[in-house]
Structures are given as structure tokens and as C-alpha cells.
Write a protein that holds these residues in place. Structure first.
Motif, short mmCIF file in Angstrom:
data_model
loop_
_atom_site.label_atom_id
_atom_site.label_comp_id
_atom_site.label_asym_id
_atom_site.label_seq_id
_atom_site.Cartn_x
_atom_site.Cartn_y
_atom_site.Cartn_z
N ALA A 312 0.84 -1.19 0.00
CA ALA A 312 0.00 0.00 0.00
C ALA A 312 0.88 1.25 0.00
N ASP A 313 0.32 2.32 -0.50
CA ASP A 313 1.03 3.59 -0.51
C ASP A 313 0.75 4.32 0.80
N SER A 314 1.26 3.78 1.90
CA SER A 314 1.05 4.40 3.22
C SER A 314 2.38 4.45 3.92
N PRO A 315 3.13 5.52 3.72
CA PRO A 315 4.50 5.57 4.25
C PRO A 315 4.58 5.42 5.76
N LYS A 316 3.49 5.69 6.46
CA LYS A 316 3.58 5.59 7.92
C LYS A 316 3.41 4.15 8.40
N ILE A 317 2.98 3.26 7.51
CA ILE A 317 2.73 1.88 7.90
C ILE A 317 3.70 0.91 7.22
N VAL A 318 3.95 1.17 5.94
CA VAL A 318 4.80 0.28 5.16
C VAL A 318 6.22 0.82 5.15
N LEU A 319 7.19 -0.06 5.35
CA LEU A 319 8.59 0.37 5.35
C LEU A 319 8.98 0.95 3.99
#
Lengths: 417, 163
Positions: A312-319
Motif C-alpha cells: 500500500a502507498d502508506s508511508p507511515k505503515i509500510v517500510l
């Protein structure tokens, strides 16, 4: 059982003498015998203990005793960060690791809300979950046939299972504890050449299922030992909380993949396998049918695998990507935050259900807004199914207990957690 | 009292009409209807939902410990209707000083092991349960591991202090 043990301890010497001197009478009570089956009996598939009360060869009562494999996984989840807890879900049901990864990831993603899993990751998840189903059903078929006395099938099944484990190893680096499905997508980019590997396996697989079918269905002993054995009325099964292939072998077309689709299962074309006989043979036929359907799903996934991102495009969750960390300050900060503290999940609760090879697997996840789960409850299919064991055994012959037991397909790690 | 979020939910309205006072609140987070039920009414509510609303399956019973809040425990019932493929969650609050609630075993036999598990891991007792024993932990175990004031490490069977 434990009560009777204490009773025998406290019997006085006088009473013991009396019992010894009593002449044996052929009453029903004297014919009764208590048999302790397990926890190290090979056909209990793990550490299950069943206390059987027998009258001759007939089982009067069966009391399952579980908990030998309880490792406190739910408690341990509470001290891990959200992403770390994925590794614990592998260890719940060690024959369907990816199904457990998937249900946990889906539950947490539901709680996060603001996260979109790209199609490629969703399809990959489906494909891997179906490979897990094949893996689990193969182990089941092999060991179940072995219990009943058909040795050869075991080797055939484990031959194919080995291929599946190698595919898992190719994807995640691990044969069993894969942790490949993570919150936000997948753990790693799918390896180069996976299409060939999976394609080669899945094209050959349907003919292998025919092989097992031929080996068993042409065998009169197999049929005599399974047909009409282990029957239990459908109402009882439902009331006792049984799910999965056992319910479908009793004629209910209920499959979470169809009825409450998740992870884009609604885009796949497959059928729910059902039978109506509701015996050990019907459960075998249902699982055999499910293997064929899983192969169909995997073929579709292979043919139509979407291109694009696998996370996913979620920088706060995915490294972040390694390269970005070297050039972008935000990426470095995100990496630092995720690794040291983990990400926070909004307070709330969610119950997510997935069709595991054994039935309904549901994770009830509660968050209090911190970076660790407040509570992770795992509704595991083996625990639910095993509760129906007495209903399947009582009043039947001891020799049939092995066939009935095997047809339930439980995993003790899944039961005890 | 029907919660605002569940006003249009067909089951809630029927339940409230047949058993007024039983529902004390609820919400519909993530489209998962949840009802708070008065603890004393739980068996009546479950019986009604099974017989009249088709919730033939009890998926699970579990609990959440909100230590040090009072009431401390939340007992959670996960229901499923096979006909409509809908799910419903019921919740009852139980305080620590009186950690007891009626068993729903008479409604679904499936509740038996789930309630034993909650008893084992949380120490909540179920009245009228046919066989309330520990199920996962050893029978002589002290304490209830899933309580929040029970340590993850350092219980009496720790190997760290062996000399």
C-alpha cells in the motif's frame, strides 16, 4: 477424569479390599472400561487427549482434554507491535500459516481504515492462501489415509506438499513460518520467476488429485471404513459451532470466500463443494473437490495477476524502499519511527473472518490507539470443530473413532493457541 | 434504548420491541453492528436472537479486560446467521468484584468451551454452566493469564532465577 483420579487416591484400604474380593459379575458396569487415548497417540494428530469410557468396543462417553499446546499467543500479541504480531499468527495454525497472516492483516487494515491494498497484493494473497489450502488438505489426506491403513497416499501427498513448501520458501525464505502477508501488503517483492514455478506446479496438480482419488476410491477397504461412519445430524453440528468442510459435507453451501468475500475473492470463479451424506467419506469428497477448486483459483490468479505495486502507498505503515531512505529525509524518518515504535492504529474493534482450510477463522482485534494491539482474539476453526468430537464418537465403535477423528481435520496448535 | 447508528438495523428494532430495556447501547464501527446488552438479560436476548432472528451459530464468546476501569470486563458474543449471512456482536459488562454472568450454553451448546476458555483465561464465572473447569491452562494453575494485571514474563514458572 481428574475427579475419578482423586477418588481412587482417597479410597480407604478397607474399601480397596472389598473391591478386590468381589466376584466378577457380567453386569454392564463391570464391562465398562476407561481408556486414555493420547496425548501422544499418533492418530490424534498432535497432543490431544481423549478419555474414553468403553462398553466392550462401544464408546459410551468421550471427553476431549486440550491445552497441551497452549503457548499464550494471544497474550504475547499484546506486547508486540502491530506488525510484529504477524509472526505469531503463523504459529497458530502451522498448516495454514498464510490464512492466519491474511486474516490478521485484514482485521488490522480494517481498523486502520485509511489504507488501500493494491490489486496485485490482493491477488497474491488469494493465490498464496489457496496454496496454503492445498498444503493443508494434502497433509490431511495423507495422514488421514495413513490412519485408516492406506500407506501409499501419504507419500504421494507429501511429494506435492514439498513442491508447495518450496514455493513458499521461494516467496518468503521460509517453508512454514512464512509471515509473508503483512499489514499493508506483502513482506517482500514476489521473487523473479515465481510464475514459472507456480505455473508448473499448478498445471500438473489436477492430475495428481485424480491419482489420489483413483488410489482411494478404487479401494473397497477405504470405502467400507469411511462410508456411513462419523455421522452427526446437521443441527447438532451447527449448534456445536462446527464450520468448514464438515458443514459443507452435511449439505450447507456456506463458504466465507463466497458469502462474505474478502481480498477480491469475488473476482474469482469457483464453486462451493458440498455433499449430503455427512459422513467421513463425504468430508473426504468435499476436501478433494476443494483441492480442484483451489487449483482453479490459482490458475486464474496466475493468468490475471494485475501489474503494479505489491504494498500500500502508506508511508507511515509500510517500510520505505531502501533506495529512498538514502535520498529522502521523510523516508528515513518513517523507517526510524516504524522500526523503533511501530505505527499507531486508531482505537476501535474489528472482527474479520476468512475461510481457512478447516473452516471459519476469525480474528477479533481491539485497539486502544497505541502501537500495540490491546487484544487479539483468535476464533480458530479447530477449537470450534473439536467441540463436536463427543457427538461424533459417542455410541459408535472404537475402531471408527480414528476415522471420525481424522475426518475433522483439526490442528492442535490451532486449538490451543 | 436503540443507539443512533443502529436505528435502521432490522434486528435491533425487533429485539427492542420484544425485550425492552435489554439493549443499553451500541455502535456500528466498520459496519459491524454491536449491541450492549444488560448482563441480566443476556440469556433472554440470545434465545430470542436464535429462535426469532435466525442466529443459529454462535461463532465465539470472548472477553476484553479494561483494567483498571470499572466495570472491568467486557464479555463479547459473536453471532452469525447462516440464512442472511449477517453477523452481530453482543457485549456485556462485568465488574471485577462480581465477575459472574449467566451462561448461554442452554441456547447454543457451542458456548460450552468458549465460556470455559473465558473462565480459564479471565476468571469470569458463568452461572448455570454445565462443566465450568479450566480448559487450556493446567487444572492447578493460579491466576488468569489474559488479565491485564497478569505479567507476560516473570510468573512463578520463570526459568530466569534458577541457581
Amino acid at each position: 477424569m481428574r475427579e475419578t483420579e482423586t477418588h481412587t487416591d482417597t479410597i480407604t484400604a478397607e474399601a480397596a479390599e472389598q473391591t478386590v474380593h468381589e466376584p466378577p459379575t457380567p453386569t454392564a458396569a463391570a464391562r465398562r472400561m476407561t481408556l486414555n487415548m493420547g496425548p501422544q497417540h499418533p492418530s490424534t494428530h498432535g497432543v490431544l487427549r481423549i478419555v474414553l469410557e468403553l462398553d466392550g468396543e462401544t464408546i459410551i462417553t468421550a471427553i476431549p482434554d486440550i491445552g497441551f499446546l497452549h503457548t499464550g499467543i494471544e497474550k504475547e500479541c499484546e506486547v508486540k507491535t502491530w506488525q510484529q504480531a504477524v509472526t505469531l499468527t503463523d504459529r497458530v495454525d502451522y498448516l495454514a500459516n498464510l490464512s492466519n497472516n491474511l486474516v490478521y492483516a485484514l482485521a488490522v487494515e480494517k481498523l486502520i481504515g485509511d489504507i488501500e491494498i493494491p490489486p496485485k497484493a490482493q491477488w497474491m494473497r488469494v493465490m498464496l492462501a489457496e496454496l496454503s489450502r492445498l498444503n493443508s488438505h494434502l497433509v490431511w489426506l495423507g495422514t488421514h489415509a495413513l490412519d485408516i491403513g492406506a500407506m501409499t497416499v501419504f507419500f504421494y501427498c507429501f511429494r506435492e506438499r514439498e513442491d508447495i513448501l518450496r514455493i513458499f520458501e521461494m516467496f518468503s525464505g521460509q517453508r512454514m513460518m512464512t509471515s509473508y502477508i503483512r499489514i499493508g501488503g506483502l513482506a517482500l517483492e514476489p521473487p523473479r520467476g515465481w510464475q514459472d514455478r507456480v505455473g508448473k506446479f499448478i498445471n500438473a496438480f489436477p492430475s495428481k488429485v485424480d491419482e489420489y482419488e483413483e488410489l482411494l476410491d478404487a479401494n473397497p477397504i477405504w470405502k467400507r471404513r469411511t462410508q456411513g461412519v462419523g455421522f452427526c445430524p446437521l443441527e447438532d453440528l451447527l449448534d456445536l459451532g462446527v464450520t468448514g468442510p464438515m458443514i459443507r459435507a452435511a449439505g450447507v453451501a456456506w463458504d466465507v470466500r463466497k458469502n462474505e468475500p474478502y481480498s477480491s475473492y469475488d473476482k474469482f470463479d469457483f464453486e462451493i463443494c458440498t455433499r449430503t451424506e455427512n459422513d467421513v467419506y463425504a468430508r473426504y469428497r468435499v476436501r478433494l473437490g476443494e483441492m480442484r477448486q483451489s487449483a482453479r483459483i490459482i490458475k486464474q490468479a496466475l493468468a490475471g495477476m494485475p501489474e503494479g505495486a505489491w504494498q500500500a502507498d502508506s508511508p507511515k505503515i509500510v517500510l520505505p524502499e531502501r533506495e529512498k531512505m538514502k535520498t529522502q529525509m521523510e523516508a528515513l524518518i518513517h523507517h526510524f519511527k516504524i522500526v523503533t515504535e511501530g505505527f499507531r492504529v486508531p482505537a476501535g474493534e474489528a472482527y474479520q473472518v476468512v475461510e481457512s482450510p478447516r473452516g471459519e477463522i476469525g480474528y477479533y482485534v481491539v485497539s486502544n490507539g497505541t502501537s500495540k494491539p490491546y487484544r487479539v482474539y483468535m476464533r480458530t476453526p479447530s477449537f470450534g470443530n473439536l467441540q463436536a468430537l463427543p457427538a461424533l464418537l459417542e455410541g459408535r465403535l472404537l475402531a471408527d473413532s480414528i476415522a471420525s477423528l481424522g475426518s475433522m481435520d483439526f490442528v492442535l496448535g490451532d486449538t490451543d493457541r | 434504548m436503540i443507539p443512533e447508528a443502529l436505528k435502521d438495523h432490522p434486528v435491533t428494532a425487533a429485539l427492542d420491541a420484544s425485550l425492552p430495556e435489554a439493549i443499553t447501547g451500541g455502535h456500528s464501527e466498520h459496519n459491524e453492528p454491536t449491541l450492549f446488552v444488560a448482563s441480566a438479560q443476556i440469556v433472554a436476548v440470545c434465545r430470542y436472537l436464535k429462535r426469532e432472528q435466525g442466529f443459529v451459530r454462535l461463532s465465539a464468546v470472548t472477553a476484553v479486560d479494561w483494567y483498571p476501569a470499572d466495570p472491568r470486563f467486557e464479555v463479547v458474543y459473536l453471532l452469525h446467521s447462516l440464512e442472511k449471512h449477517t453477523r452481530l456482536r453482543l457485549k456485556c459488562w462485568v465488574s471485577e468484584s462480581d465477575a459472574e454472568i449467566d451462561s448461554v450454553c442452554e441456547v447454543w451448546r457451542a458456548a460450552n468451551w468458549y465460556e470455559r476458555e473465558v473462565f480459564d483465561l479471565f476468571g469470569i464465572r458463568f452461572r448455570n454452566h454445565p462443566d465450568l473447569r479450566r480448559i487450556l491452562m493446567p487444572t492447578d494453575w493460579e491466576g488468569h493469564p489474559l488479565r491485564k494485571d497478569y505479567p507476560v514474563h516473570g510468573h512463578k514458572y520463570s526459568y530466569g532465577e534458577e541457581s
